[in-house]
Enzyme design. Structure first.
Site, PDB file in Angstrom:
ATOM      1  N   LYS A 164       0.715  -1.103   0.199  1.00 17.02           N
ATOM      2  CA  LYS A 164      -0.013   0.006   0.000  1.00 17.02           C
ATOM      3  C   LYS A 164       0.940   1.059  -0.139  1.00 17.02           C
ATOM      4  O   LYS A 164       1.957   1.291   0.510  1.00 17.02           O
ATOM      5  CB  LYS A 164      -0.725  -0.035   1.283  1.00 17.02           C
ATOM      6  CG  LYS A 164      -1.946  -1.265   1.244  1.00 17.02           C
ATOM      7  CD  LYS A 164      -3.101  -0.968   0.420  1.00 17.02           C
ATOM      8  CE  LYS A 164      -4.073  -1.944   0.438  1.00 17.02           C
ATOM      9  NZ  LYS A 164      -5.270  -1.744  -0.202  1.00 17.02           N
ATOM     10  N   LYS A 263     -13.975  -7.695  -6.940  1.00 16.85           N
ATOM     11  CA  LYS A 263     -14.389  -8.363  -5.710  1.00 16.85           C
ATOM     12  C   LYS A 263     -15.987  -8.356  -5.766  1.00 16.85           C
ATOM     13  O   LYS A 263     -16.615  -7.354  -6.257  1.00 16.85           O
ATOM     14  CB  LYS A 263     -14.300  -6.951  -4.878  1.00 16.85           C
ATOM     15  CG  LYS A 263     -12.757  -6.541  -4.543  1.00 16.85           C
ATOM     16  CD  LYS A 263     -12.287  -5.575  -3.601  1.00 16.85           C
ATOM     17  CE  LYS A 263     -10.833  -5.296  -3.337  1.00 16.85           C
ATOM     18  NZ  LYS A 263     -10.589  -4.088  -2.814  1.00 16.85           N
TER      19      LYS A 263
HETATM   20 MG    MG Z   1      -7.257  -1.960  -3.870  1.00 12.86          MG
END
Ligand code: MG
Length: 371
Positions: A164, A263
């Site tokens: 990240k 997702k």
């Molecule tokens: Mg993501």
């Protein structure tokens, strides 16, 4: 399929390690589990992937609870469908709330797969007998700690590593990881933390041979992602921006990305995920399955989804033990030393939900019945 009862439970599941992204830090998951029971005794499980706060998307656990309880469950309980592919259509007059919808839609697919006597992954049309696992590493307290974590995940066999980034903690992290691991399949996820004013930063990331940069710009901005993609060589992968097959179609025609992270929750369940997979496979856009710190139920659904042919890149499909001291499914999801997950050959999700453990973790519940 005639659903007789829908049970909603909220469980609290403490993460083994805090997980930090550009939008916040999570130490404990508040997860809604759904269980649908039909009139013939069939059972299906689903998980709502909403975060605790509306920062990843507009949905959050408490809001999803009300949406499920007051709108979606009554709609499903007043209908009869022949196939789980019709469930999404029942919800079409309710705008968005994709994660809440998916919590019921995916449970119906699990139930239908049980009825068909097939593993869920085969029931949805999957044909990959093993799926490749990657790992997502949250922001760490120091560069040294990040290098240490990347090293241990690589040693555990994961086939790609995602780190990240956020403004101020980006290029130095990438340079350090790339310096320590020159051949590592590496990507970054910005969770929408940047703008086109950061073009030079993204140009400078091109030299690190990243597999992709995930969701650099705003969650609802396909146009500027297309502008950015034209000016950098690293593929852009969209996550937050693709919430429907229509979004995927627009992203492809605009040239906003070269990869999509799918997702189940974000796109509203299997029907839309399968439609996106077909669209992207036809356009030769590779997919992978993203994660939302799911418990075992959502994790097993992600493994099933990842067996579709278009999911050709390693997903965020970590082992249960990476997040939880004890997962709520048996057996837990495991990753081999080669970074592979073998989907269960048993009908439905292929894992048993540990009802005793779920009971102990439950902080609220409701059961809604067909009238
Ligand atoms: Mg993501």
């Amino acid at each position: 399929m005639r659903i007789q009862t829908i049970e909603l439970r909220e469980i609290r599941l403490p993460l083994r390690f805090p997980y930090e992204t550009s939008v916040g830090r999570t130490t404990e998951r508040k997860i809604i589990l759904t269980r649908v029971l039909d009139t013939d005794g069939g059972v299906g499980w689903g998980e709502c992937t909403s975060d605790e706060d509306p920062f990843y998307s507009e949905e959050w656990t408490d809001g999803s609870w009300l949406m499920l309880q007051d709108y979606l469950a009554p709609l499903l309980l007043s209908s009869v469908v022949d196939h789980p592919g019709e469930v999404d259509g029942l919800f079409k007059h309710i705008r968005r709330h994709h994660m809440a919808k998916a919590a019921l839609e995916t449970a119906c697919w699990d139930l239908a797969a049980h009825r068909a006597g097939l593993p869920l992954w085969q029931f949805i049309g999957g044909n990959q007998h093993t799926v490749r696992a990657g790992v997502a590493i949250g922001l760490q307290e120091s560069v040294e700690k990040l290098i240490e974590v990347v090293g241990s995940e690589q040693a555990a066999g994961y086939q790609r590593v995602k780190i990240k980034i956020k403004p101020g903690r980006d290029i130095q992290l990438v340079a350090a990881v790339r310096g320590a691991f020159p051949d590592l399949p590496l990507m970054v996820d910005a969770n929408s933390a940047y703008s086109l004013a950061d073009l030079e930063l993204f140009r400078s990331l091109d030299r690190f041979s990243l597999m992709m940069i995930e969701q650099p710009l705003a969650h609802d901005d396909l146009s500027r992602h297309a502008v950015l993609q034209r000016q950098i060589t690293t593929p852009i992968c969209l996550d937050e921006s693709v919430c429907s097959p229509g979004d995927a179609e627009d992203a492809l025609s605009l040239g906003s990305c070269r990869v999509i992270n799918v997702k189940l929750g974000r796109v509203g369940g299997y029907s839309n995920a399968i439609a996106i997979e077909r669209l992207c496979r036809a356009a030769a856009i590779p997919l992978w399955c993203g994660g939302m710190l799911e418990s075992g139920v959502g994790r097993a659904h992600n493994v099933a989804l990842s067996t579709l042919e278009g999911f050709s890149l390693p997903g965020d499909l970590s082992a249960s033990s990476r997040y939880w001291d004890q997962d709520i499914i048996q057996p837990p999801v495991t990753v081999s030393s080669e970074g592979l997950i073998t989907p269960s050959s048993r009908p439905g999700l292929g894992h048993d939900v540990d009802l005793d453990l779920v009971e102990r973790l439950t902080v609220r519940r409701t059961a809604i019945h067909r009238q």
